[in-house]
Design an enzyme around this catalytic site. Structure first.
Site, PDB file in Angstrom:
ATOM      1  N   SER A  79     -40.232  39.910  92.218  1.00 59.14           N
ATOM      2  CA  SER A  79     -39.156  39.898  91.385  1.00 59.14           C
ATOM      3  C   SER A  79     -39.388  41.455  91.343  1.00 59.14           C
ATOM      4  O   SER A  79     -38.515  41.627  91.076  1.00 59.14           O
ATOM      5  CB  SER A  79     -38.166  39.177  90.329  1.00 59.14           C
ATOM      6  OG  SER A  79     -39.169  38.954  89.774  1.00 59.14           O
TER       7      SER A  79
ATOM      8  N   THR B  62     -40.550  32.929  93.021  1.00 63.28           N
ATOM      9  CA  THR B  62     -40.422  31.781  92.678  1.00 63.28           C
ATOM     10  C   THR B  62     -40.006  30.828  94.064  1.00 63.28           C
ATOM     11  O   THR B  62     -40.147  29.693  94.343  1.00 63.28           O
ATOM     12  CB  THR B  62     -40.530  31.305  91.320  1.00 63.28           C
ATOM     13  OG1 THR B  62     -41.716  32.006  90.413  1.00 63.28           O
ATOM     14  CG2 THR B  62     -41.116  29.638  91.764  1.00 63.28           C
TER      15      THR B  62
ATOM     16  N   THR C  60     -37.272  34.828  89.431  1.00 63.52           N
ATOM     17  CA  THR C  60     -35.568  34.936  87.933  1.00 63.52           C
ATOM     18  C   THR C  60     -36.898  36.839  86.996  1.00 63.52           C
ATOM     19  O   THR C  60     -35.463  36.882  86.263  1.00 63.52           O
ATOM     20  CB  THR C  60     -36.113  34.094  87.741  1.00 63.52           C
ATOM     21  OG1 THR C  60     -37.780  34.154  87.204  1.00 63.52           O
ATOM     22  CG2 THR C  60     -36.229  32.566  88.175  1.00 63.52           C
ATOM     23  N   ASP C  61     -37.389  37.383  87.310  1.00 65.05           N
ATOM     24  CA  ASP C  61     -38.312  38.224  86.311  1.00 65.05           C
ATOM     25  C   ASP C  61     -37.109  39.215  86.265  1.00 65.05           C
ATOM     26  O   ASP C  61     -37.130  39.728  85.298  1.00 65.05           O
ATOM     27  CB  ASP C  61     -39.582  38.532  86.394  1.00 65.05           C
ATOM     28  CG  ASP C  61     -40.439  37.959  86.658  1.00 65.05           C
ATOM     29  OD1 ASP C  61     -39.812  36.473  85.859  1.00 65.05           O
ATOM     30  OD2 ASP C  61     -41.832  37.843  86.605  1.00 65.05           O
TER      31      ASP C  61
END
Length: 329
Positions: free
Chosen positions: A61, A16, A90-91
């Protein structure tokens, strides 16, 4: 922060924080590490900053792998920088940070970060997170740690941190067990809860040719045996069971679980993921006492996802999983 000019290495994986609009109606990773760092205003802190950039990957991710993490470690091993800032989606950021906590034997500290709001949105948080990560990775109070996860002006221990919200800019938490080990206040890094130095069981070992595939099964109410039976019939090298509570399963699954434990290394984790999996409290059928007696390995302080990574690395490096979990978790 010190007045001397730091030397930072930025390793970018996409996510992201690197995403911009495309012709499919959404956003996707496209920005380089240099473009990401340029928005962080680091020259305001260090006018003579020496920055290097490595585009290790440009993926979401969900596509970050252990091979990619090894590429990051190899960069760190050959760098003359003072610290490495890793940016990605971030996942799986908590998994990457934990993997680097285990694998980074370079002596170069790594701070992993990302963003919840992509650069096309008002209030995009990527620049602030990169700025905080740079400050953290150069902090004398944190230099002894192989990796930290820095987000929303907080510094987290990768063993405990989890993504707890889908969209909030405060998505990462290490509670309720520990909380952040430090935070950014003005231009100062405060780290009153930084852990002691430690030695990873993987330090100094050669990168494996391949990584052992590990199954992960979460047990829920009325769970059937099909998933466990399927693992026995496939070529998984090991498995992790995310049991209810402190690491428990329904009584009707005991036969399948014990059969699986006789086939491959099997780790018993807890579904809540905070605290430590139990060892000697519940003796009813399906309780942790009977399961550990049957040969399951306790996940300790690790949640099921991190236990899966640790089991894969243990088997890939040819180490005894029980000994590795005892040392790490």
């Amino acid at each position: 922060m010190p007045d001397t000019a730091p030397h930072l290495l930025f390793a970018a994986l996409g996510g992201t924080i690197a995403s911009t609009s495309n012709n499919l109606g959404g956003v996707a990773p496209a920005l380089s590490g240099a473009e990401i760092a340029a928005a962080a205003g680091l020259e305001d802190i260090w006018p003579d900053l020496h920055a290097e950039f490595a585009q290790v990957a440009q993926v979401s991710s969900a596509n970050v792998t252990l091979d990619i993490l090894h590429d990051v470690v190899e960069l760190a091993r050959t760098s003359r920088a003072s610290g490495l800032v890793l940016t990605q989606g971030t996942d799986t950021l908590e998994e990457s940070a934990f993997g680097l906590w285990l694998l980074n034997d370079s002596g170069l500290p790594i701070a992993a970060t990302g963003a919840m709001r992509n650069p096309t949105l008002p209030g995009a948080d990527g620049p602030a997170n990169v700025r905080a990560a740079a400050m953290a990775v150069l902090s004398p109070a944190l230099r002894h740690l192989p990796c930290t996860l820095v987000f929303n002006d907080e510094v987290h221990d990768p063993r405990f941190v989890r993504k707890t919200h889908i969209t909030s800019t405060a998505a990462f938490s290490s509670g309720p067990v520990l909380g952040a080990i430090g935070w950014i206040s003005e231009r100062t890094v405060l780290a009153p809860h930084a852990p002691r130095p430690w030695s990873s069981p993987f330090a100094g070992l050669r990168r494996p040719a391949a990584f052992a595939p590990i199954a992960l099964v979460e047990v829920g109410m009325g769970e059937g045996p099909q998933a466990l039976q399927a693992i026995v019939e496939t070529d998984f090298a090991g498995a992790v069971i995310s049991g209810v509570g402190g690491g428990h399963i329904p009584e009707h699954l005991i036969t399948e679980v014990e059969e699986l434990a006789q086939t491959v290394p099997l780790v018993l984790a807890s579904r809540p993921g905070s605290g430590a999996s139990l060892r000697d409290t519940y003796s009813y059928p399906g309780g942790e006492i009977g399961l550990l007696t049957a040969g399951l390995i306790p996940a300790g302080i690790l949640d099921a996802r991190k236990a899966r990574m640790l089991l894969s690395l243990s088997l890939s490096y040819g180490l005894d999983p029980a000994e590795v979990f005892a040392a790490v978790a």
